[in-house]
Design an enzyme around this catalytic site. Structure first.
Site, PDB file in Angstrom:
ATOM      1  N   LYS A 109       0.818  -1.063   0.167  1.00  0.00           N
ATOM      2  CA  LYS A 109      -0.004   0.039  -0.104  1.00  0.00           C
ATOM      3  C   LYS A 109       0.960   1.163   0.005  1.00  0.00           C
ATOM      4  CE  LYS A 109      -1.727   2.039   3.741  1.00  0.00           C
ATOM      5  NZ  LYS A 109      -1.115   2.770   4.608  1.00  0.00           N
ATOM      6  N   HIS A 139      -1.926  -4.910   5.596  1.00  0.00           N
ATOM      7  CA  HIS A 139      -1.612  -5.597   6.644  1.00  0.00           C
ATOM      8  C   HIS A 139      -2.527  -5.909   7.797  1.00  0.00           C
ATOM      9  CE1 HIS A 139      -0.542  -1.950   8.663  1.00  0.00           C
ATOM     10  NE2 HIS A 139      -0.329  -2.521   9.854  1.00  0.00           N
ATOM     11  N   LYS A 143      -3.348  -9.470  10.510  1.00  0.00           N
ATOM     12  CA  LYS A 143      -3.124  -9.478  12.120  1.00  0.00           C
ATOM     13  C   LYS A 143      -4.263 -10.781  12.405  1.00  0.00           C
ATOM     14  CE  LYS A 143      -2.549  -4.611  12.677  1.00  0.00           C
ATOM     15  NZ  LYS A 143      -1.203  -4.371  13.137  1.00  0.00           N
ATOM     16  N   ASP A 196      -4.844   7.557   4.427  1.00  0.00           N
ATOM     17  CA  ASP A 196      -3.741   6.414   5.002  1.00  0.00           C
ATOM     18  C   ASP A 196      -4.387   5.252   5.635  1.00  0.00           C
ATOM     19  OD1 ASP A 196      -0.896   5.783   5.533  1.00  0.00           O
ATOM     20  OD2 ASP A 196      -1.352   6.947   7.691  1.00  0.00           O
ATOM     21  N   HIS A 201      -7.069   0.102   5.715  1.00  0.00           N
ATOM     22  CA  HIS A 201      -7.426  -0.759   7.102  1.00  0.00           C
ATOM     23  C   HIS A 201      -9.146  -0.707   7.784  1.00  0.00           C
ATOM     24  CE1 HIS A 201      -3.389  -0.716   6.562  1.00  0.00           C
ATOM     25  NE2 HIS A 201      -3.020   0.342   7.086  1.00  0.00           N
ATOM     26  N   LYS A 291      -4.034  10.096  14.508  1.00  0.00           N
ATOM     27  CA  LYS A 291      -2.470  10.274  15.105  1.00  0.00           C
ATOM     28  C   LYS A 291      -2.390  11.026  16.176  1.00  0.00           C
ATOM     29  CE  LYS A 291      -0.390   8.493  11.107  1.00  0.00           C
ATOM     30  NZ  LYS A 291       0.345   7.222  11.187  1.00  0.00           N
ATOM     31  N   LYS A 296      -2.690   3.651  21.815  1.00  0.00           N
ATOM     32  CA  LYS A 296      -2.636   3.088  20.629  1.00  0.00           C
ATOM     33  C   LYS A 296      -3.554   1.900  20.887  1.00  0.00           C
ATOM     34  CE  LYS A 296       0.104   0.282  17.449  1.00  0.00           C
ATOM     35  NZ  LYS A 296      -0.245   0.750  16.174  1.00  0.00           N
TER      36      LYS A 296
HETATM   37  C1  BG6 Z   1      -0.076   2.095   7.899  1.00  0.00           C
HETATM   38  C2  BG6 Z   1      -0.253   3.683   7.758  1.00  0.00           C
HETATM   39  O1  BG6 Z   1      -0.572   1.293   6.895  1.00  0.00           O
HETATM   40  O2  BG6 Z   1      -0.662   1.702   9.133  1.00  0.00           O
HETATM   41  C3  BG6 Z   1       0.439   4.456   8.955  1.00  0.00           C
HETATM   42  O3  BG6 Z   1       0.600   3.975   6.610  1.00  0.00           O
HETATM   43  C4  BG6 Z   1       0.068   3.668  10.323  1.00  0.00           C
HETATM   44  O4  BG6 Z   1       0.415   5.720   8.957  1.00  0.00           O
HETATM   45  C5  BG6 Z   1       0.397   2.335  10.333  1.00  0.00           C
HETATM   46  O5  BG6 Z   1       0.894   4.073  11.475  1.00  0.00           O
HETATM   47  C6  BG6 Z   1      -0.516   1.673  11.287  1.00  0.00           C
HETATM   48  O6  BG6 Z   1      -0.249   0.349  11.365  1.00  0.00           O
HETATM   49  P1  BG6 Z   1      -0.416  -0.778  12.737  1.00  0.00           P
HETATM   50  O7  BG6 Z   1      -0.361  -2.025  12.431  1.00  0.00           O
HETATM   51  O8  BG6 Z   1       0.717   0.034  13.688  1.00  0.00           O
HETATM   52  O9  BG6 Z   1      -1.774  -0.356  13.424  1.00  0.00           O
END
Ligand code: BG6
Length: 451
Positions: A109, A139, A143, A196, A201, A291, A296
């Site tokens: 991506k 990705h 998960k 993004d 996602h 962000k 997180k």
């Molecule tokens: C990426 C984005 O695809 O996913 C990033 O480009 C983001 O900006 C990341 O930080 C988040 O992935 P994860 O697995 O850390 O939640």
């Protein structure tokens, strides 16, 4: 494992097996065995002769044997087309009719910057490779906890029966990040949160939660359902943008290096989507991501409807809470189901209590494989189930592109500034409050208050 009383135990050992690789400590002997299989060929992505050289180099290594190849485009996106065309030009894309050596390609991506560029990229890629050779990565699909959404829904009988508009009040998908844009500010300023995170996602998580049962867990069956559900999402148009989307930007973003002066790029968004089909008619899906937020956490939360009728006299000012199911994607990987139980010693007062499952209850926590371990292995063995098909990418862009365009082409719209370390702009709270709801969170919060 049907009816197997030792099921949890077996699952436990399966976890441990699945976890071997990146989380293991370095093993010098295994490295010594593996290292001679690694080769390095240096070239310039723009140079046709370098691809010819690479091809000759590979053929020599393969010694005329039918060897599978997997090309992994983890390059800057502006090189995708060049690499695909060059690979094809020197004969590295086509699979031979004379043997079964596979030619597969992984494309990272972002797949396109908008609908038009994604269509163009798809059409170029598919003029050199066939769809079954192409592995487009998101990705989040790799998960374990995202894959578990499918297993949870379709290998249990209890929840799927209530998985619809009759029992579910709303669905909330949160992908919050504590980090700010950091060193990616240059890329990020032309992307923003919707490109993004939402286009890929968040929409993929939504698809897993909302899709109809695929007839099997095969690439085509699962991906057909993904496309179907994405196609059923009601588009947000220019006119109803601000009723359905909140844009925010964290304080200090503008000062980051390589961010354009006066940038309106959103680093946070919250949106309301509806799925126009029988199952989900009228159920809002609230999505939010940002962000520089408080913590997180990636969580999918399903809030059930209130019981239709209350038979218990409630003390003044008290009411029951609706049941909530939370699927914790990360961290605190697992699930919470919150329901009401009678508070002992009272006549009819209830308290919300949690039933929880955490992966670290059944596996060593460190045993959960990384998303990329799974995805790369799947691409090696040719299983595309967890990769995005070209039509699904385009459907996702069809939904997000009008939102991005409506925002970017109207200079009078400004993102609401929020404090780093907060939960985003207050507008995002009032946005769901207008519907008589609020953002909920169970993932990472345990009864003892520990996060
Ligand atoms: C990426 C984005 O695809 O996913 C990033 O480009 C983001 O900006 C990341 O930080 C988040 O992935 P994860 O697995 O850390 O939640």
């Amino acid at each position: 494992m049907h009816g197997d009383p030792t099921a949890t135990k077996s699952f436990g050992s399966a976890c441990a097996k699945g976890g071997k690789h990146s989380r293991e400590t370095f093993d010098a002997a295994r490295w010594e065995e593996f290292a001679p299989r690694l080769f390095y060929y240096q070239g310039d992505l723009n140079e046709g002769t370098d691809y010819e050289g690479l091809h000759a180099f590979l053929r020599e290594l393969e010694a005329e044997q039918p060897v599978h190849r997997l090309y992994y485009l983890s390059t800057a996106p502006e090189y995708y087309v060049t690499v695909v065309e060059m690979l094809s030009a020197v004969g590295m894309a086509k699979e031979s009719k004379d043997n079964d050596a596979k030619r597969r390609i992984i494309i990272e991506k972002p797949f396109g910057h908008d609908l038009e560029s994604a269509r163009e990229l798809n059409s170029i890629v598919l003029s050199h490779f066939r769809e079954h050779q192409v592995y487009r990565i998101d990705h989040y699909l790799g998960k374990e906890t995202a894959q578990n959404i499918t297993f949870f829904r379709f290998s249990n009988t209890v929840f799927e029966n209530v998985w619809n508009r009759n029992y579910i009040d709303n669905v909330q998908i949160t992908v919050a990040e504590q980090v700010d844009v950091g060193s990616r500010a240059g890329f990020y300023d032309s992307a923003g949160i919707v490109r993004d995170m939402f286009q890929n996602h968040l929409l993929q998580l939504l698809a897993l939660i909302a899709m109809e049962p695929p007839f099997s867990f095969s690439a085509d069956a699962v991906r057909n359902e993904t496309v179907k559900v994405l196609s059923s999402i009601r588009p947000i148009t220019d006119g109803d943008l601000l009723d359905n989307v909140v844009f925010g930007q964290y304080q200090g973003y503008q000062q980051a290096e390589r961010v354009a002066e006066g940038s309106r790029t959103p680093t946070y968004a919250a949106m309301r989507l509806y799925i126009d089909n029988w199952r989900w008619h009228g159920v809002p899906f609230y999505l939010r991501s940002g962000k520089a937020l408080a913590t997180k956490v990636s969580e999918v939360l399903v809030q059930f409807r209130m019981p239709p009728h209350t038979i218990f006299p409630m003390p003044p000012g008290k009411s029951v809470n609706p049941d909530v199911l939370s699927l914790c994607i990360q961290p605190d990987e697992g699930m919470h189901f919150r329901f009401e139980a009678k508070l002992p010693g009272t006549v009819s007062e209830t308290r919300s209590v949690d039933m929880t499952f955490h992966y670290n209850d059944i596996c060593e926590f460190t045993a959960i494989p990384e998303a990329y371990e799974r995805l790369l292995m799947d691409a090696i063995i040719g299983d595309a189930t967890l990769f995005i098909r070209g039509d699904a990418i385009e459907r996702a862009w069809e939904l997000m592109d009008p939102i991005i365009k409506a925002w970017e082409t109207n200079d009078s719209l400004k993102p609401t500034i929020y404090q780093p370390g907060s939960w985003g702009p207050d507008d995002a709270d009032s946005f769901v409050a207008r519907d008589g709801r609020r953002w909920l969170r169970l993932c990472g919060l345990h009864e003892n208050g520990a996060a």
